[in-house]
Design an enzyme around this catalytic site. Structure first.
Site, mmCIF file in Angstrom:
data_model
loop_
_atom_site.group_PDB
_atom_site.id
_atom_site.type_symbol
_atom_site.label_atom_id
_atom_site.label_comp_id
_atom_site.label_asym_id
_atom_site.label_seq_id
_atom_site.Cartn_x
_atom_site.Cartn_y
_atom_site.Cartn_z
ATOM 1 N N ASP A 8 9.965 46.064 -6.064
ATOM 2 C CA ASP A 8 10.194 47.521 -5.535
ATOM 3 C C ASP A 8 11.685 47.821 -5.933
ATOM 4 O OD1 ASP A 8 10.431 49.778 -4.427
ATOM 5 O OD2 ASP A 8 10.176 49.454 -2.312
ATOM 6 N N LYS A 70 18.315 55.126 -10.310
ATOM 7 C CA LYS A 70 16.878 55.177 -10.381
ATOM 8 C C LYS A 70 16.521 56.765 -10.776
ATOM 9 C CE LYS A 70 12.454 54.469 -8.016
ATOM 10 N NZ LYS A 70 11.585 53.644 -6.774
ATOM 11 N N GLU A 147 4.225 53.220 -6.378
ATOM 12 C CA GLU A 147 4.617 52.681 -5.082
ATOM 13 C C GLU A 147 3.559 53.194 -3.919
ATOM 14 O OE1 GLU A 147 8.601 54.402 -5.043
ATOM 15 O OE2 GLU A 147 9.321 53.250 -6.361
ATOM 16 N N ASP A 169 5.331 58.604 1.176
ATOM 17 C CA ASP A 169 6.507 57.482 0.565
ATOM 18 C C ASP A 169 7.730 58.406 0.389
ATOM 19 O OD1 ASP A 169 8.226 55.855 -0.466
ATOM 20 O OD2 ASP A 169 6.452 55.221 -1.914
#
Length: 586
Positions: A8, A70, A147, A169
């Site tokens: 992850d 990211k 994810e 999420d």
């Protein structure tokens, strides 16, 4: 074959897992923690730090420390340190290398293969950039997986009952929501939506702004330009946010934060949970649109959900949990760890791909994962229309072909313009690639048969090809990081489609109507030319006038400004010309 690890790769923290003794386990970092900060730093001595050691020294070395990279994946962002430009893929690769090393130390053997997760709403370029980061880190990336899907995979392993699950999420930098159906050993994503620039970083920033404002009010000192002070404030803001998930108020104390007239000034502020919730209420409200969109695309109501899973550290905020209850009418499930479940799901998928797949609870069958593509894919056709070949939320992998032709006579080449987004007009979507198909056999317009194929693999990465069915000439393109789509642009793709739905509908009608009008004008021109001698003079004059009237309206029409009134005028002029043309043909 060695173990396939699941990673992850998070905005704030990253996590790595592996399947051991038929169960996914989290691999601890070098410091013994279950997650690794997604932070990279370079010391003035040339040493590179990754993870906890990089995060700890950020206060004293802020301009040589990189965090939240990211958010820049798939863009041309870079940071120059000691004469070297570091791109997002390079920095991400450093984090992945650390996770790879931790896994090798844990397993006592080399690790070369991984499954890496990305936000469901990552576009094609961002997915490719993530895969490239894995390759730089020395990993064969067997699969890029969304994810929320990975979290559902982790959850579905231990829950045999058939049900529809919402995965909400909210991580450090991105928000995703997916509706997933679990049943009979199959985990199928029905829909996905999200916001690529919403997460814990934004919540922290609100507290940072509040702290800076309060300090300025009290001491008349603006700390926003003080790098070292701001890094301490950012750390304090993140800590305060975490504490407010468990307590009603928190004390923010930072001694020797600044100097005023040579004297040290300390910070001592109290932030209540109620104040914090007011600061971030609009951010939490932004999650409502994607939730409703995902439910709508899946064709279900909140009442049909069996479970709501919370993923990502930001879902620990009580106001976020309250928002989920309001939107779904359900109590969110508390039986998965929001920080670990994504990595565990990736490890399960890695084990499955390695041929040592786990079986689902209850059914005893191997798990099958069916994911989706987050945005529609199109090519530009005549009139600037975005002609869709693959709709958003199509199950992966997917391949679709459609036959097109030339718009002009005797064309020997066509430009293939590949688009991503939900708007019906090409210019309102994002260009993600262009290429030219040459060597088409010359023929009148509409005769050549050109087959365009979109092929999206299980990683969500796109390949487009075009083939002239007569000559067999073919050209293809795999979309690469040169064709960038920014986070802000992709965030807007769905929102714009909703906001401008009415305007888009008028434009599509205009393209069709203008096409019909042009055909009619061509027929009228031919009739005028052919009837020079035998046609009644009065009728020929009427035909010329009606043709000119329609042509003026067509030339004046601008797609970006067209409205229903203009379309009605064109329709009326077209009908008038059709009537006159009909009389002339008798």
């Amino acid at each position: 074959m060695g173990k396939v690890i699941g990673i992850d790769l998070g905005t704030t923290n990253s996590c790595v897992a592996v399947v051991e003794n038929n169960a996914p386990v989290i691999i601890p970092s070098t410091s013994g923690a279950m997650t690794t900060p997604s932070v990279v730093a370079f010391t003035k001595k040339g040493e590179r730090l990754v993870g906890e050691s990089a995060r700890r020294q950020a206060v004293t070395n802020p301009d040589r420390t990189i965090a939240s990279v990211k958010r820049h994946m798939g863009t041309n962002w870079h940071m120059r340190i000691d004469g070297t430009d570091y791109k997002p893929q390079t920095i991400s690769a450093m984090i992945l290398m650390q996770l790879k090393k931790d896994a090798e130390d844990f397993l006592g053997e080399p690790v070369t293969e991984a499954v890496i997760t990305v936000p469901a709403y990552f576009n094609d370029v961002q997915r490719q950039a993530t895969k490239d980061a894995g390759r730089i880190a020395g990993l064969n990336v067997k699969r890029i997986v969304n994810e929320p899907t990975s979290a559902a995979l982790s959850y579905g392993l231990n829950h045999g009952e058939d049900q529809k699950v919402m995965v909400y999420d909210l991580g450090g930098g991105t928000f995703d929501v997916s509706i997933i159906e679990i049943g009979d050993g199959v985990i199928e994503v029905l829909s996905t939506s999200g916001d690529n620039h919403l997460g814990g970083d934004d919540f922290d920033e609100r507290i940072v702004s509040w702290i800076v404002s309060e300090f300025k009010k009290e001491h008349r000192v603006d700390l926003s330009k003080d790098f070292a002070a701001m890094q301490r404030i950012k750390d304090a803001a993140e800590q305060a946010k975490k504490e407010l998930s468990a307590t009603d108020q928190t004390q923010i104390m930072l001694p020797y934060l600044a100097q005023v007239k040579g004297e040290p000034v300390h910070m001592d502020l109290t932030l209540t949970r109620a104040q914090f919730e007011r600061l971030v209420s609009d951010l939490i409200d932004r999650t409502e649109g994607p939730v409703r969109s995902a439910l709508s695309d899946a064709g279900i109501s909140p009442a049909q959900l069996g479970r709501v899973l919370l993923v990502g550290g930001s879902t620990r905020i009580p106001a976020v949990q309250q928002k989920v209850r309001f939107l779904t009418g359900k109590e969110p499930s508390q039986n998965i760890n929001p920080d670990e479940c994504v990595a565990k799901g990736a490890a399960i998928l890695g084990s499955t791909l390695a041929g040592t797949g786990l079986v689902s609870a209850g059914t005893g069958k191997n798990l099958l994962l069916l994911d989706v593509t987050p945005l529609s894919l199109s090519i530009e056709t005549v009139g600037g229309v975005a002609t869709r070949l693959i709709e958003r939320n199509s199950t992966l992998p997917v391949r679709y072909s459609k036959i097109f032709s030339t718009a002009a006579p005797y064309q020997t080449a066509v430009d293939i313009h590949v688009l991503q987004g939900e708007r019906p007009m090409a210019r309102d979507n994002k260009t993600i690639g262009k290429f030219k198909l040459k060597g088409i056999k010359p023929a009148p317009a509409g005769v050549p048969q050109i087959e365009v194929t979109f092929d999206i693999d299980a990683n969500g990465i796109l390949k487009v090809s075009a083939k002239d069915l007569d000559t067999g000439k073919q050209q293809s393109i795999t979309i690469t990081a040169d064709d960038r789509m920014s986070e802000a642009e992709i965030e807007q793709a769905i929102a714009d489609a909703q906001n401008y739905a009415g305007q888009d509908e008028v434009r599509v009608k205009a393209v069709d109507l203008l096409g019909e009008a042009q055909k009619l004008l061509s027929q009228a021109d031919q009739a005028i030319q052919a009837g020079k001698k035998q046609m009644d003079k009065g009728l020929r004059k009427q035909l010329k006038n009606d043709t000119a009237a329609l042509r003026r309206l067509v030339v004046k029409c601008r797609l970006e400004k067209v409205d229903e009134g203009q379309l009605d005028q064109i329709r009326a002029a077209r009908e008038q010309l059709e009537g006159t043309l009909s009389q002339a043909g008798r």
